[in-house]
Design a protein around this motif. Sequence first.
Motif, PDB file in Angstrom:
ATOM      1  N   UNK A   1       0.655  -1.328  -0.117  1.00 49.46           N
ATOM      2  CA  UNK A   1      -0.064   0.051  -0.187  1.00 49.46           C
ATOM      3  C   UNK A   1       0.823   1.348  -0.207  1.00 49.46           C
ATOM      4  N   UNK A   2       1.615   1.309   0.510  1.00 55.01           N
ATOM      5  CA  UNK A   2       2.950   2.521   0.985  1.00 55.01           C
ATOM      6  C   UNK A   2       3.382   2.472  -0.574  1.00 55.01           C
ATOM      7  N   UNK A   3       4.075   1.631  -1.117  1.00 56.25           N
ATOM      8  CA  UNK A   3       4.761   1.884  -2.327  1.00 56.25           C
ATOM      9  C   UNK A   3       3.764   2.312  -3.383  1.00 56.25           C
ATOM     10  N   UNK A   4       2.375   1.896  -3.441  1.00 54.23           N
ATOM     11  CA  UNK A   4       1.512   2.359  -4.283  1.00 54.23           C
ATOM     12  C   UNK A   4       1.136   3.722  -4.067  1.00 54.23           C
ATOM     13  N   UNK A   5       0.858   4.346  -3.242  1.00 54.93           N
ATOM     14  CA  UNK A   5       0.622   5.542  -2.616  1.00 54.93           C
ATOM     15  C   UNK A   5       1.615   6.586  -2.885  1.00 54.93           C
ATOM     16  N   UNK A   6       2.970   5.961  -2.586  1.00 53.39           N
ATOM     17  CA  UNK A   6       4.063   7.007  -3.074  1.00 53.39           C
ATOM     18  C   UNK A   6       4.131   7.049  -4.579  1.00 53.39           C
ATOM     19  N   UNK A   7       3.911   6.010  -5.439  1.00 56.03           N
ATOM     20  CA  UNK A   7       3.877   6.087  -6.901  1.00 56.03           C
ATOM     21  C   UNK A   7       2.797   7.067  -7.429  1.00 56.03           C
ATOM     22  N   UNK A   8       1.752   6.814  -6.761  1.00 54.15           N
ATOM     23  CA  UNK A   8       0.504   7.776  -7.305  1.00 54.15           C
ATOM     24  C   UNK A   8       0.806   9.057  -7.004  1.00 54.15           C
ATOM     25  N   UNK A   9       1.467   9.740  -5.755  1.00 54.93           N
ATOM     26  CA  UNK A   9       2.011  10.813  -5.590  1.00 54.93           C
ATOM     27  C   UNK A   9       2.698  11.424  -6.575  1.00 54.93           C
ATOM     28  N   UNK A  10       3.739  10.719  -6.679  1.00 55.66           N
ATOM     29  CA  UNK A  10       4.657  11.225  -7.598  1.00 55.66           C
ATOM     30  C   UNK A  10       4.070  11.251  -9.058  1.00 55.66           C
ATOM     31  N   UNK A  11       3.157  10.438  -9.390  1.00 53.14           N
ATOM     32  CA  UNK A  11       2.606  10.365 -10.806  1.00 53.14           C
ATOM     33  C   UNK A  11       1.775  11.737 -10.640  1.00 53.14           C
ATOM     34  N   UNK A  12       1.118  12.021  -9.553  1.00 60.31           N
ATOM     35  CA  UNK A  12       0.221  13.300  -9.501  1.00 60.31           C
ATOM     36  C   UNK A  12       1.175  14.592  -9.802  1.00 60.31           C
ATOM     37  N   UNK A  13       2.384  14.577  -9.157  1.00 62.77           N
ATOM     38  CA  UNK A  13       3.429  15.638  -9.166  1.00 62.77           C
ATOM     39  C   UNK A  13       3.587  15.930 -10.827  1.00 62.77           C
ATOM     40  N   UNK A  14       4.139  14.652 -11.424  1.00 61.82           N
ATOM     41  CA  UNK A  14       4.280  14.759 -12.887  1.00 61.82           C
ATOM     42  C   UNK A  14       3.185  15.326 -13.726  1.00 61.82           C
ATOM     43  N   UNK A  15       2.038  14.929 -13.509  1.00 59.89           N
ATOM     44  CA  UNK A  15       0.924  15.285 -14.162  1.00 59.89           C
ATOM     45  C   UNK A  15       0.634  16.924 -13.900  1.00 59.89           C
ATOM     46  N   UNK A  16       0.956  17.395 -12.791  1.00 62.33           N
ATOM     47  CA  UNK A  16       0.495  18.734 -12.371  1.00 62.33           C
ATOM     48  C   UNK A  16       1.360  19.829 -12.538  1.00 62.33           C
ATOM     49  N   UNK A  17       2.650  19.532 -12.988  1.00 61.77           N
ATOM     50  CA  UNK A  17       3.860  20.421 -13.084  1.00 61.77           C
ATOM     51  C   UNK A  17       4.511  20.155 -14.119  1.00 61.77           C
ATOM     52  N   UNK A  18       5.105  21.110 -14.998  1.00 62.92           N
ATOM     53  CA  UNK A  18       5.799  20.579 -16.182  1.00 62.92           C
ATOM     54  C   UNK A  18       7.190  20.191 -15.773  1.00 62.92           C
ATOM     55  N   UNK A  19       7.260  19.183 -15.423  1.00 62.05           N
ATOM     56  CA  UNK A  19       8.480  18.415 -15.012  1.00 62.05           C
ATOM     57  C   UNK A  19       9.133  17.586 -16.143  1.00 62.05           C
ATOM     58  N   UNK A  20      10.240  17.769 -16.559  1.00 57.69           N
ATOM     59  CA  UNK A  20      10.787  17.065 -17.648  1.00 57.69           C
ATOM     60  C   UNK A  20      11.504  15.774 -17.109  1.00 57.69           C
ATOM     61  N   UNK A  21      11.479  14.743 -17.880  1.00 61.44           N
ATOM     62  CA  UNK A  21      12.140  13.432 -17.483  1.00 61.44           C
ATOM     63  C   UNK A  21      11.612  12.968 -16.040  1.00 61.44           C
ATOM     64  N   UNK A  22      10.171  13.270 -16.007  1.00 60.26           N
ATOM     65  CA  UNK A  22       9.586  12.960 -14.722  1.00 60.26           C
ATOM     66  C   UNK A  22       9.735  11.434 -14.423  1.00 60.26           C
ATOM     67  N   UNK A  23       9.712  10.644 -15.465  1.00 61.96           N
ATOM     68  CA  UNK A  23       9.778   9.209 -15.034  1.00 61.96           C
ATOM     69  C   UNK A  23      10.902   8.668 -14.373  1.00 61.96           C
ATOM     70  N   UNK A  24      12.042   9.420 -14.280  1.00 58.48           N
ATOM     71  CA  UNK A  24      13.021   9.226 -13.240  1.00 58.48           C
ATOM     72  C   UNK A  24      12.709   9.407 -11.770  1.00 58.48           C
ATOM     73  N   UNK A  25      11.812  10.134 -11.388  1.00 57.86           N
ATOM     74  CA  UNK A  25      11.160  10.483 -10.099  1.00 57.86           C
ATOM     75  C   UNK A  25      10.479   9.151  -9.910  1.00 57.86           C
TER      76      UNK A  25
END
Length: 352
Positions: free
Chosen positions: A30-54
Amino acid sequence: MKLARILTAPWRAVKNPLFLYQHHRQIHALRVTLAFIFGLVINLSFPIQHGSWMLVTIVVMLGNVPHLGAVAQKTRQRTVGTTVGALAGLLALALYGVSPLLAFSWMSLVILLSAYHAIDKAGYTALTVGITLVIVAGVGDGTVDESLWRTANVALGSLIAMMAASLFPQRALDHWRFLLSDNLRESALIYSHIARRVPLDMGVALGRFNTRLVTMRGLISAAASECEQSGASFELIQRCQRTLYSLFDRMDDIADTTAVVADGGQQRQAIVKALFRAAHGIRFLHPDLLLNVLPAPLLKAQTPGACDWLSAELSQTTTRLCDELLLLMPAILATQRTLLALSQEAAMRGRN
């Protein structure tokens, strides 16, 4: 007051180290999934380049490392490795403008050093240096802008991983002591069956004991880091457990053909009681239960049997293990505020 206690009960239960230990797989997933979703939201909300590395960093940092101490260690190693690798990659890009051969020679040297140290204690750091160098520099077609974005993404991913690890802090120290408690309880049952000549599937019992022992070995580094102790104390306790395993294995081989111990069961009862008390003490953080005074082994006046000698060694090993746990207990208690608070609250409710 009572309503507040009822409303906060689920949260307090979730933070209980014993609950986290018993459900560590589900909570980790559950914790890994929540962290991944949080990172995904950040990538989709801000113009971050190469966000897949996050996202890659989050999964790598948390994927197979459920414990807070291990995540902290891995975060430090990955951060250092990424920083050094990025600087080496930027230097390679600068050298490429002067001479491609010079740049490739520099990269080869860094890879040589990375591979040399990759099988050392700092192996993950060294490996990260090499990987980051290749990602940043490529074959001379990389850019400074890409390098900085990738480095920033790795740093942000590491920060998210640490935050997720702190959300439901599964400590390696808790996992280690609960496994130790199970092994001490198993030891008491094994010895009681052997000494009383009660049939027991020794292969299964010792198999469980050894499985926990192997798991504990992998937790020592992170557990020592969490309570700010050297690994030496944990290694001594590990050695005592290996001695217990060896003694039980030898006792089982000779129990059917050797006379019972000379003290009429007093020594056996004292050892079994000490092991049970130690198991309860380390599980529920009661140092007083580790203060076991075992009687001196009573050997036969003439030709003591093999079980007498083995029981005497078992008594000494049990005493030594309890002494080592007593020395380690203050450091363990310093990291266990949640469980101690819950225990005190339960005790107060019982008195009221």
